[in-house]
Design a protein around this motif. Structure first.
Motif, mmCIF file in Angstrom:
data_model
loop_
_atom_site.group_PDB
_atom_site.id
_atom_site.type_symbol
_atom_site.label_atom_id
_atom_site.label_comp_id
_atom_site.label_asym_id
_atom_site.label_seq_id
_atom_site.Cartn_x
_atom_site.Cartn_y
_atom_site.Cartn_z
ATOM 1 N N ASP A 137 -36.366 11.165 -46.917
ATOM 2 C CA ASP A 137 -35.318 11.891 -47.648
ATOM 3 C C ASP A 137 -34.031 12.041 -46.845
ATOM 4 O OD1 ASP A 137 -37.373 12.271 -49.433
ATOM 5 O OD2 ASP A 137 -37.689 14.393 -48.945
ATOM 6 N N ASN A 158 -26.741 9.893 -61.272
ATOM 7 C CA ASN A 158 -27.461 9.433 -60.078
ATOM 8 C C ASN A 158 -26.920 8.056 -59.665
ATOM 9 O OD1 ASN A 158 -30.380 9.697 -58.517
ATOM 10 N ND2 ASN A 158 -29.858 7.578 -58.952
ATOM 11 N N ILE A 213 -38.429 6.642 -62.688
ATOM 12 C CA ILE A 213 -38.906 5.431 -61.995
ATOM 13 C C ILE A 213 -40.057 5.838 -61.089
ATOM 14 C CG2 ILE A 213 -38.271 3.483 -60.540
ATOM 15 C CD1 ILE A 213 -35.371 3.940 -61.264
ATOM 16 N N THR A 219 -31.652 6.916 -53.617
ATOM 17 C CA THR A 219 -30.895 7.551 -54.698
ATOM 18 C C THR A 219 -29.855 8.491 -54.074
ATOM 19 O OG1 THR A 219 -32.388 9.453 -54.709
ATOM 20 C CG2 THR A 219 -32.949 7.617 -56.168
ATOM 21 N N SER A 272 -31.314 12.794 -51.616
ATOM 22 C CA SER A 272 -31.591 11.353 -51.695
ATOM 23 C C SER A 272 -33.046 11.069 -51.335
ATOM 24 C CB SER A 272 -30.660 10.619 -50.714
ATOM 25 O OG SER A 272 -31.072 9.279 -50.522
ATOM 26 N N GLY A 273 -33.708 10.252 -52.173
ATOM 27 C CA GLY A 273 -35.066 9.781 -51.874
ATOM 28 C C GLY A 273 -34.998 8.279 -51.636
ATOM 29 N N ASN A 274 -35.817 7.803 -50.712
ATOM 30 C CA ASN A 274 -35.711 6.399 -50.306
ATOM 31 C C ASN A 274 -37.069 5.711 -50.245
ATOM 32 O OD1 ASN A 274 -32.718 6.019 -49.069
ATOM 33 N ND2 ASN A 274 -33.440 8.108 -48.850
ATOM 34 N N MET A 324 -34.775 16.870 -64.890
ATOM 35 C CA MET A 324 -35.652 16.317 -63.854
ATOM 36 C C MET A 324 -36.988 17.053 -63.876
ATOM 37 S SD MET A 324 -35.138 16.489 -59.751
ATOM 38 C CE MET A 324 -33.884 15.265 -59.717
ATOM 39 N N GLY A 366 -42.818 8.032 -54.414
ATOM 40 C CA GLY A 366 -42.998 8.900 -55.570
ATOM 41 C C GLY A 366 -42.071 8.620 -56.739
ATOM 42 N N ALA A 367 -42.161 9.521 -57.724
ATOM 43 C CA ALA A 367 -41.406 9.357 -58.964
ATOM 44 C C ALA A 367 -40.080 10.112 -58.892
ATOM 45 C CB ALA A 367 -42.229 9.881 -60.132
ATOM 46 N N LEU A 402 -40.701 15.336 -65.018
ATOM 47 C CA LEU A 402 -41.615 15.092 -63.893
ATOM 48 C C LEU A 402 -42.740 16.123 -63.817
ATOM 49 C CD1 LEU A 402 -39.143 14.112 -60.999
ATOM 50 C CD2 LEU A 402 -40.407 12.605 -62.521
ATOM 51 N N SER A 418 -46.467 12.096 -56.038
ATOM 52 C CA SER A 418 -45.096 12.383 -55.595
ATOM 53 C C SER A 418 -45.080 13.640 -54.747
ATOM 54 C CB SER A 418 -44.188 12.605 -56.807
ATOM 55 O OG SER A 418 -44.140 11.440 -57.578
ATOM 56 N N ILE A 419 -44.034 13.744 -53.923
ATOM 57 C CA ILE A 419 -43.889 14.932 -53.074
ATOM 58 C C ILE A 419 -42.731 15.769 -53.629
ATOM 59 C CG2 ILE A 419 -43.490 15.725 -50.707
ATOM 60 C CD1 ILE A 419 -44.275 12.751 -49.872
ATOM 61 N N PRO A 420 -43.063 16.825 -54.384
ATOM 62 C CA PRO A 420 -41.988 17.624 -54.995
ATOM 63 C C PRO A 420 -41.094 18.236 -53.928
ATOM 64 C CG PRO A 420 -44.166 18.333 -55.760
ATOM 65 C CD PRO A 420 -44.385 17.388 -54.637
ATOM 66 N N ALA A 421 -39.807 18.266 -54.194
ATOM 67 C CA ALA A 421 -38.869 18.770 -53.183
ATOM 68 C C ALA A 421 -37.882 19.737 -53.825
ATOM 69 C CB ALA A 421 -38.120 17.585 -52.569
ATOM 70 N N TRP A 430 -25.807 0.714 -57.879
ATOM 71 C CA TRP A 430 -26.190 0.651 -59.291
ATOM 72 C C TRP A 430 -26.520 2.016 -59.856
ATOM 73 C CZ3 TRP A 430 -31.981 0.552 -59.734
ATOM 74 C CH2 TRP A 430 -32.615 0.458 -58.495
HETATM 75 N N1 LIG Z 1 -33.073 10.992 -58.353
HETATM 76 C C1 LIG Z 1 -33.660 11.704 -57.386
HETATM 77 N N2 LIG Z 1 -33.165 11.682 -56.135
HETATM 78 C C2 LIG Z 1 -33.744 12.394 -55.138
HETATM 79 N N3 LIG Z 1 -34.837 13.157 -55.302
HETATM 80 C C3 LIG Z 1 -35.370 13.212 -56.524
HETATM 81 C C4 LIG Z 1 -34.816 12.499 -57.622
HETATM 82 N N4 LIG Z 1 -35.577 12.740 -58.717
HETATM 83 C C5 LIG Z 1 -36.564 13.568 -58.309
HETATM 84 N N5 LIG Z 1 -36.438 13.877 -56.996
HETATM 85 C C6 LIG Z 1 -37.292 14.753 -56.180
HETATM 86 O O1 LIG Z 1 -38.058 13.927 -55.310
HETATM 87 C C7 LIG Z 1 -39.478 14.145 -55.540
HETATM 88 C C8 LIG Z 1 -40.265 12.868 -55.284
HETATM 89 O O2 LIG Z 1 -40.137 12.556 -53.930
HETATM 90 P P1 LIG Z 1 -40.998 11.398 -53.246
HETATM 91 O O3 LIG Z 1 -40.711 11.450 -51.792
HETATM 92 O O4 LIG Z 1 -42.423 11.492 -53.699
HETATM 93 O O5 LIG Z 1 -40.427 10.047 -53.879
HETATM 94 C C9 LIG Z 1 -39.162 9.554 -53.655
HETATM 95 O O6 LIG Z 1 -38.248 10.228 -53.205
HETATM 96 C C10 LIG Z 1 -38.992 8.102 -54.048
HETATM 97 C C11 LIG Z 1 -37.588 7.563 -53.871
HETATM 98 C C12 LIG Z 1 -37.416 6.228 -54.572
HETATM 99 C C13 LIG Z 1 -36.015 5.724 -54.529
HETATM 100 C C14 LIG Z 1 -35.798 4.476 -55.346
HETATM 101 C C15 LIG Z 1 -34.418 3.944 -55.149
HETATM 102 C C16 LIG Z 1 -34.032 2.974 -56.201
HETATM 103 S S1 LIG Z 1 -34.897 3.203 -57.656
HETATM 104 S S2 LIG Z 1 -35.997 4.721 -57.076
HETATM 105 C C17 LIG Z 1 -39.532 14.647 -56.962
HETATM 106 O O7 LIG Z 1 -40.714 15.357 -57.221
HETATM 107 C C18 LIG Z 1 -38.286 15.531 -57.022
HETATM 108 O O8 LIG Z 1 -38.514 16.759 -56.380
#
Ligand SMILES: Nc1ncnc2c1ncn2[C@@H]1O[C@H](COP(=O)(O)OC(=O)CCCC[C@@H]2CCSS2)[C@@H](O)[C@H]1O
Length: 329
Positions: free
Chosen positions: A122, A80, A41, A147, A131-133, A157, A72-73, A161, A175-178, A34
């Protein structure tokens, strides 16, 4: 394995569909792909005011959404891709993040990408997150979703954020900034995000996955869940953890306005104004009127409009200056 693809990019509907597929009696494993239009989010236990720059998000029509999983957010736009994997929680694949993400990492390898599982949740390429999971469970089923930063506007972004967290104290998950990167510029071929999605589907099809249209009853139920839960103020803001907000602004030539607030479920429960001047009349009435008001600019503004603020603040502070002090940016 069954594979579904959403035809909609409304984040509230897609989050509902995600939840509904988890709770359905469709056989596992399920792969769901999707995409969402511009949105931030947040995780289930986060405070939207600490994670999302509300003002910039509002101005640019970026939707604020809350998901049912922790963490996190994230910011998403049409660049995406989200993937969800629904499993029986006792299956071998559901053991941990590694076992779930390995087939995804294998698909990325077929595109020439050296992706690796990293940190807590990640996927990274060359030390940069792509990708964040996150996960949540329902009865015997586990939903893992993640993602892919394929071609996201990364400057946006940062914009949405990036929030001043110094004024808020809460127990919300931070959230954990990356360091992040998009996948598209790392590819040798010139692929669109839809080509990328098709490539993933094709790889799963070769391993026996069957692509199906989402059953009508699930679409209908998901629309209902989107309206009753994901799109509501009560879910997006009402689920915020309690927080204390403190702000002090010095207005040139006028003085300092200082506010302290306790906010529960995004409703103001206590508010006090302080200032370095005398003669305030009616401050208590204003404070009392703001108790039980939703912590959002329109509602606060409506209450301020009912007061003759010059009686309270003289000609010191205008309504917009008072709003600026109360509302978090
Ligand atoms: N879209 C996206 N993909 C990967 N990483 C991101 C994204 N947007 C922001 N970030 C980075 O991750 C951190 C937050 O990392 P943190 O580890 O805190 O949170 C996450 O990864 C959450 C993942 C949720 C996945 C869901 C799947 C379906 S709907 S949302 C942010 O501060 C950015 O540095």
């Amino acid at each position: 394995m069954l594979c579904f693809k959403s035809n909609d990019n409304d984040v509230y509907f897609n989050l509902a569909l995600d939840e509904y597929l988890l709770k359905s009696d469709l056989p596992t494993p399920i792969l769901f792909l999707w995409k969402n239009h511009n949105t931030v989010i947040v995780g289930k236990n986060q405070n939207t005011y600490e994670e999302v720059n509300q003002k910039l998000a509002n101005d640019d029509h970026v939707k604020v959404a809350r998901r049912a999983s922790g963490g996190g957010a994230v910011y998403q736009d049409d660049g995406n891709l989200c993937f969800s994997i629904i499993l029986d929680k006792n299956s071998a694949m559901a053991k941990n993040y590694h076992t779930i993400l390995q087939p995804i990492i294998d698909v990325l390898a077929k595109l020439g990408l050296n992706a690796q599982f990293a940190g807590k949740n990640d996927i990274e390429i060359d030390g940069k997150k792509i990708s964040g999971n996150a996960q949540f469970q329902y009865k015997e089923r586990l939903l893992h979703h993640g993602t892919f930063l394929f071609n996201v506007d990364l400057s946006k972004m940062g914009k949405y954020l990036n929030v001043d967290q110094s004024k808020i104290i809460s127990k919300g998950i931070k959230s954990i900034p990356a360091r992040v990167t998009n996948i598209k510029p790392l590819l040798e071929q010139d692929l669109s995000i839809d080509d990328f999605m098709d490539f993933i589907m094709q790889e799963f099809i070769e391993q026996g996955t069957v692509v199906q249209a989402i059953p009508d009853n699930i679409i209908t139920a998901a629309h209902k869940l989107a309206e009753e839960k994901y799109r509501t103020w009560e879910w997006i803001y009402g689920k915020n953890p309690s927080f204390v907000f403190q702000n002090k602004i010095r207005f040139e030539g006028k003085g300092t306005l200082d506010v302290r607030m306790n906010v529960e479920n995004s409703i103001i429960k206590e508010i006090k104004f302080f200032g370095d001047f005398l003669g305030w009349e009616g401050t208590e009435q204003l404070e009392a009127a703001l108790v039980n008001c939703k912590y959002q600019i329109e509602d606060i503004n409506k209450i301020l409009e009912h007061f003759d603020l010059t009686k309270i603040f003289g000609d010191k502070f205008t309504r917009s200056e008072i709003l600026e002090t109360i509302v978090h940016k």
